[in-house]
Design an enzyme around this catalytic site. Structure first.
Site, PDB file in Angstrom:
ATOM      1  N   ARG A   1     -11.925   1.037  56.931  1.00  0.00           N
ATOM      2  CA  ARG A   1     -12.912   1.029  57.946  1.00  0.00           C
ATOM      3  C   ARG A   1     -14.173   2.075  58.116  1.00  0.00           C
ATOM      4  NH1 ARG A   1      -9.199   1.232  62.744  1.00  0.00           N
ATOM      5  NH2 ARG A   1      -7.397   1.122  62.412  1.00  0.00           N
TER       6      ARG A   1
ATOM      7  N   LYS B   1       5.854  -1.450  50.527  1.00  0.00           N
ATOM      8  CA  LYS B   1       6.576  -1.093  51.353  1.00  0.00           C
ATOM      9  C   LYS B   1       6.141   0.576  51.935  1.00  0.00           C
ATOM     10  CE  LYS B   1       8.435   2.842  49.865  1.00  0.00           C
ATOM     11  NZ  LYS B   1       9.643   4.113  49.550  1.00  0.00           N
TER      12      LYS B   1
ATOM     13  N   HIS C   1       8.166  -0.357  43.773  1.00  0.00           N
ATOM     14  CA  HIS C   1       7.723  -0.078  42.231  1.00  0.00           C
ATOM     15  C   HIS C   1       8.710   0.006  41.535  1.00  0.00           C
ATOM     16  CE1 HIS C   1       8.076   4.146  43.269  1.00  0.00           C
ATOM     17  NE2 HIS C   1       7.844   4.331  42.981  1.00  0.00           N
TER      18      HIS C   1
ATOM     19  N   LYS D   1       9.245  -0.521  36.497  1.00  0.00           N
ATOM     20  CA  LYS D   1       9.064  -0.709  35.098  1.00  0.00           C
ATOM     21  C   LYS D   1       9.925  -0.903  34.215  1.00  0.00           C
ATOM     22  CE  LYS D   1       9.704   3.590  38.627  1.00  0.00           C
ATOM     23  NZ  LYS D   1       9.190   4.940  38.403  1.00  0.00           N
TER      24      LYS D   1
ATOM     25  N   GLU E   1      14.760  14.174  41.876  1.00  0.00           N
ATOM     26  CA  GLU E   1      13.255  14.769  42.338  1.00  0.00           C
ATOM     27  C   GLU E   1      12.788  16.135  41.751  1.00  0.00           C
ATOM     28  OE1 GLU E   1      10.425  11.325  43.898  1.00  0.00           O
ATOM     29  OE2 GLU E   1      11.928  11.049  45.197  1.00  0.00           O
TER      30      GLU E   1
ATOM     31  N   ASP F   1      13.556   5.959  52.514  1.00  0.00           N
ATOM     32  CA  ASP F   1      12.308   6.039  51.546  1.00  0.00           C
ATOM     33  C   ASP F   1      13.541   5.178  50.209  1.00  0.00           C
ATOM     34  OD1 ASP F   1      10.181   7.341  51.023  1.00  0.00           O
ATOM     35  OD2 ASP F   1      11.561   9.120  50.049  1.00  0.00           O
TER      36      ASP F   1
ATOM     37  N   HIS G   1      14.925   1.123  46.117  1.00  0.00           N
ATOM     38  CA  HIS G   1      15.408   1.647  44.627  1.00  0.00           C
ATOM     39  C   HIS G   1      16.021   1.933  43.631  1.00  0.00           C
ATOM     40  CE1 HIS G   1      10.384   2.173  45.443  1.00  0.00           C
ATOM     41  NE2 HIS G   1      10.965   3.562  45.704  1.00  0.00           N
TER      42      HIS G   1
ATOM     43  N   LYS H   1      15.493  14.870  47.067  1.00  0.00           N
ATOM     44  CA  LYS H   1      14.220  16.084  46.647  1.00  0.00           C
ATOM     45  C   LYS H   1      14.424  17.377  46.311  1.00  0.00           C
ATOM     46  CE  LYS H   1      10.701  13.089  48.813  1.00  0.00           C
ATOM     47  NZ  LYS H   1      10.558  11.804  47.521  1.00  0.00           N
TER      48      LYS H   1
HETATM   49  C1  BG6 Z   1       8.563   6.656  46.643  1.00  0.00           C
HETATM   50  C2  BG6 Z   1       9.222   7.369  48.142  1.00  0.00           C
HETATM   51  O1  BG6 Z   1       8.210   4.971  47.362  1.00  0.00           O
HETATM   52  O2  BG6 Z   1       9.466   6.686  45.387  1.00  0.00           O
HETATM   53  C3  BG6 Z   1       9.008   8.914  47.353  1.00  0.00           C
HETATM   54  O3  BG6 Z   1       8.557   6.773  48.853  1.00  0.00           O
HETATM   55  C4  BG6 Z   1       9.211   8.984  45.914  1.00  0.00           C
HETATM   56  O4  BG6 Z   1       9.414   9.337  48.317  1.00  0.00           O
HETATM   57  C5  BG6 Z   1       9.051   8.136  45.109  1.00  0.00           C
HETATM   58  O5  BG6 Z   1       8.657  10.200  45.405  1.00  0.00           O
HETATM   59  C6  BG6 Z   1       9.662   7.979  43.483  1.00  0.00           C
HETATM   60  O6  BG6 Z   1       8.988   7.321  42.747  1.00  0.00           O
HETATM   61  P1  BG6 Z   1       9.020   6.999  41.152  1.00  0.00           P
HETATM   62  O7  BG6 Z   1       8.229   6.228  40.446  1.00  0.00           O
HETATM   63  O8  BG6 Z   1       8.507   8.922  41.215  1.00  0.00           O
HETATM   64  O9  BG6 Z   1      10.249   7.490  40.815  1.00  0.00           O
END
Ligand code: BG6
Length: 475
Positions: free
Chosen positions: A46, A148, A178, A182, A216, A235, A240, A336
Site C-alpha cells: 500500500r 496459509k 511450509h 522441509k 514449540e 494453526d 502441518h 506452544k
Molecule cells: C506456522 C504457525 O504455520 O507454523 C505458527 O502459524 C507456528 O504458529 C509455525 O509457530 C511453526 O513452524 P516451524 O517451521 O517453526 O515449526
C-alpha cells in the site's frame, strides 16, 4: 531443470514474510544460479515507496539475513521494483501496465509468479482483481501462490478454492504448507519407499501406534489478533500435522509425480474416521518459565481477551480406516510454550508374540522397538531396540542406533527456498491440492464446532499432565 526468466510479484512486498523468508530465499537461489537466467522482483504494497526506497529497505532486510555482499546490493539495484497498490480496480490496471513495462524494459518473456504474502482477509479481493485485470493469463506462464491459513473451516476453504478455480487452473495454483518444504519432511517418502526393510513393517500387523509431535517453546508472540481466532487446531493441526500424518500413512504412489502423490495423501485424510471428542485434550498455557526466565500465561499476553477460550495445545487420537492401518492409533500432539522445540514422529512396533526370556508374559520387562524420526531440530533418526546386558544373565537393555543429518550434510536448506524453487520449476508435489485442503477441513470441522474443554498447563511443561512427557525417545 531449466528455469524460465520471470517476474516475481510479491503482494505484501514489505511485509514480514517478504522480509524474513521470500527475498532472502530468492537471493540465495539467484546467488546459487538456481533461479533461471533472470529473476526480477516487483514488491507490491500500500505504501507509496518508489523503487529507490524499496531497494534500500530490501538491502537492509537482506543484511539482517546475512546477505550483505556487494553482489546482492547490485542485484537489488538492477532487479527490484516497487508498486504502490490502492485496493481498487484502477490499482490493478496500473499494476498490469507496470508489469508489462518492466517486462519490456528488462526483456522478460512474460512468466509471472503472484505470491500472496498478505493477510487472509485480502486473498479474495486480490484474486478477484487479478482475474479482472487479466493477470490470470500471461504471455508465458502465470502462477499464483497462496500462503496459509487457507480458510478457517470447510465452508471458507471451499469458497476460496471456488474463487481461485474460477480465475486460475489448478496447475497454476500453489497452496503453501511450509512443512512440506522441509528437507526432513520430504525425506519421509524417500525413507519409506526406498527402504523395504521398514516398509515391510509399516502396517497394522507390525506397528502398535504412531505419534506425531510438534512442540514449540515459544508463545504466541505478537500474533494475538490472528491466534485468538485461529487456535491450535486451525494453526497447526489442520495443515502441518495432517500433512505429516498423510506422508507417514499413505500408500506408495504409482509414480513419483505431484498428482499421484497427492492422490495418495487425499486417500489417507479421507480414510480418517470421525474423531471422537473424548479422544481430544485441549490445553492453554499458564505463567511459567522459558530458559529459566518467567513468561506470562496466554490470558496475559497482549491482545488476548480475558474470557478467551482459545486452546494453545491439543493432543488427539485418530484412526485411519484403511487396509494398512485399521485399528492403529495415531496420536497427534502440538502446543506452544512447551519445554523445547521439537518436531518428531515415533513409530512403535509390536512386542514379540512370546516373551521367551522370562517364560511368562507378565514378567516381560523389555521395551518395544521404536523408530524415532526427528524432523527438527537436530534432524535425524534413532532406532531403539533391545540388547542383552553383557554383565547380567537376564537383564535386557534398551539401546539405539542414531543417524544425524548434520554429521553428513551440514545445514539443511530453508523450507521457503525449496518451495520457491519448485514454484519456479512448475513442480507441484510440495503444494496442497484443493481436494486435500478440503478433506482436511472436513475432518476437523466437527471439532471446531464444539467448545474446547481447556486444561491449564504451566509454560515450560509438556502440556496437560494427562498427556505425559513429549520428550523424543533417545534424542
Ligand atoms: C506456522 C504457525 O504455520 O507454523 C505458527 O502459524 C507456528 O504458529 C509455525 O509457530 C511453526 O513452524 P516451524 O517451521 O517453526 O515449526
Amino acid at each position: 531443470m531449466n528455469i524460465d526468466s520471470h517476474l516475481f510479484v510479491i503482494f505484501g512486498g514489505t511485509g514480514d514474510l517478504a522480509e524474513r523468508k521470500l527475498l532472502p530465499s530468492l537471493v540465495r537461489l539467484i546467488r546459487d544460479e538456481e533461479a533461471g537466467d533472470r529473476c526480477v522482483v516487483l514488491g507490491v504494497s500500500r505504501q507509496d515507496l518508489g523503487d529507490a526506497a524499496y531497494r534500500e529497505w530490501a538491502k537492509n532486510a537482506l543484511l539482517e539475513s546475512g546477505l550483505g555482499e556487494p553482489g546482492v546490493e547490485r542485484w537489488c539495484d538492477d532487479n527490484l521494483h516497487h508498486q504502490a497498490l490502492a485496493g481498487d480496480a484502477g490499482g490493478f490496471e496500473a499494476l498490469r501496465k507496470r508489469i508489462e513495462s518492466i517486462e519490456a524494459e528488462q526483456g522478460l518473456p512474460g512468466n509471472r509468479v503472484f505470491y500472496l504474502a498478505i493477510p487472509p482477509g485480502a486473498f479474495t479481493p486480490t484474486i478477484e482483481a487479478l482475474g479482472a485485470a487479466g493477470l490470470n493469463h500471461a504471455p508465458g506462464w502465470a502462477r499464483v501462490v497462496v500462503e496459509k491459513p487457507f480458510g478457517t473451516d470447510l465452508e471458507s476453504a471451499r469458497a476460496l478454492n471456488d474463487l481461485l478455480l474460477s480465475q486460475f487452473d489448478e496447475s497454476q495454483i500453489y497452496r503453501i504448507d511450509h512443512y512440506l518444504g522441509k528437507a526432513t519432511v520430504q525425506n519421509l517418502l524417500t525413507f519409506r519407499f526406498t527402504n523395504p526393510m521398514f516398509e515391510r513393517l509399516w502396517n497394522r500387523d507390525r506397528v502398535s501406534r504412531v505419534e506425531i509431535t510438534v512442540a514449540e517453546d515459544l508463545g504466541i508472540g505478537g500474533r494475538a489478533g490472528y491466534y485468538e481466532r485461529a487456535g491450535v487446531v486451525r494453526d497447526m493441526v489442520q495443515n502441518h500435522l495432517t500433512q505429516l500424518l498423510a506422508l507417514v500413512a499413505m500408500e506408495p504412489p504409482n509414480f513419483f509425480e505431484a498428482d499421484h502423490i497427492r492422490d495418495e495423501k487425499v486417500k489417507v485424510i479421507t480414510a480418517v474416521a470421525p474423531i471422537d471428542p473424548d479422544d481430544v485434550v485441549y490445553g492453554r498455557y499458564e505463567a511459567g518459565t522459558r530458559n529459566g526466565q518467567g513468561v506470562p500465561g496466554y490470558l496475559d499476553e497482549a491482545g488476548v481477551s480475558p474470557d478467551s477460550t482459545t486452546p494453545t495445545f491439543v493432543g488427539l487420537r485418530l484412526y485411519v480406516d484403511s487396509w494398512r492401518w485399521q485399528g492403529i492409533p495415531f496420536l497427534l500432539r502440538t502446543g506452544k510454550r512447551l519445554p523445547q522445540r521439537s518436531t518428531h514422529i515415533t513409530v512403535t512396533f509390536r512386542e514379540p508374540a512370546l516373551c521367551v526370556f522370562h517364560g511368562r508374559r507378565d514378567d516381560c520387562v523389555h521395551e518395544p522397538d521404536v523408530l524415532l524420526i526427528i524432523l527438527e531440530p537436530d534432524e535425524g533418526f534413532s532406532l531403539r531396540f533391545n540388547v542383552k546386558s553383557p554383565a547380567e544373565d537376564t537383564t535386557i537393555d534398551t539401546q539405539s542406533l542414531h543417524f544425524r543429518y548434520s554429521d553428513v550434510y551440514g545445514k539443511l536448506p530453508d523450507a521457503y527456498q525449496t518451495l520457491i524453487l519448485d514454484i519456479l520449476e512448475g513442480e507441484q508435489t510440495l503444494f496442497v491440492r484443493a481436494d486435500e485442503v478440503e478433506a482436511s477441513w472436513k475432518l476437523y470441522d466437527p471439532l471446531l464446532e464444539l467448545p474446547p474443554k481447556l486444561v491449564g498447563y504451566t509454560a515450560g511443561t509438556w502440556g496437560p499432565p494427562e498427556m505425559g512427557q513429549g520428550v523424543p525417545l533417545g534424542a
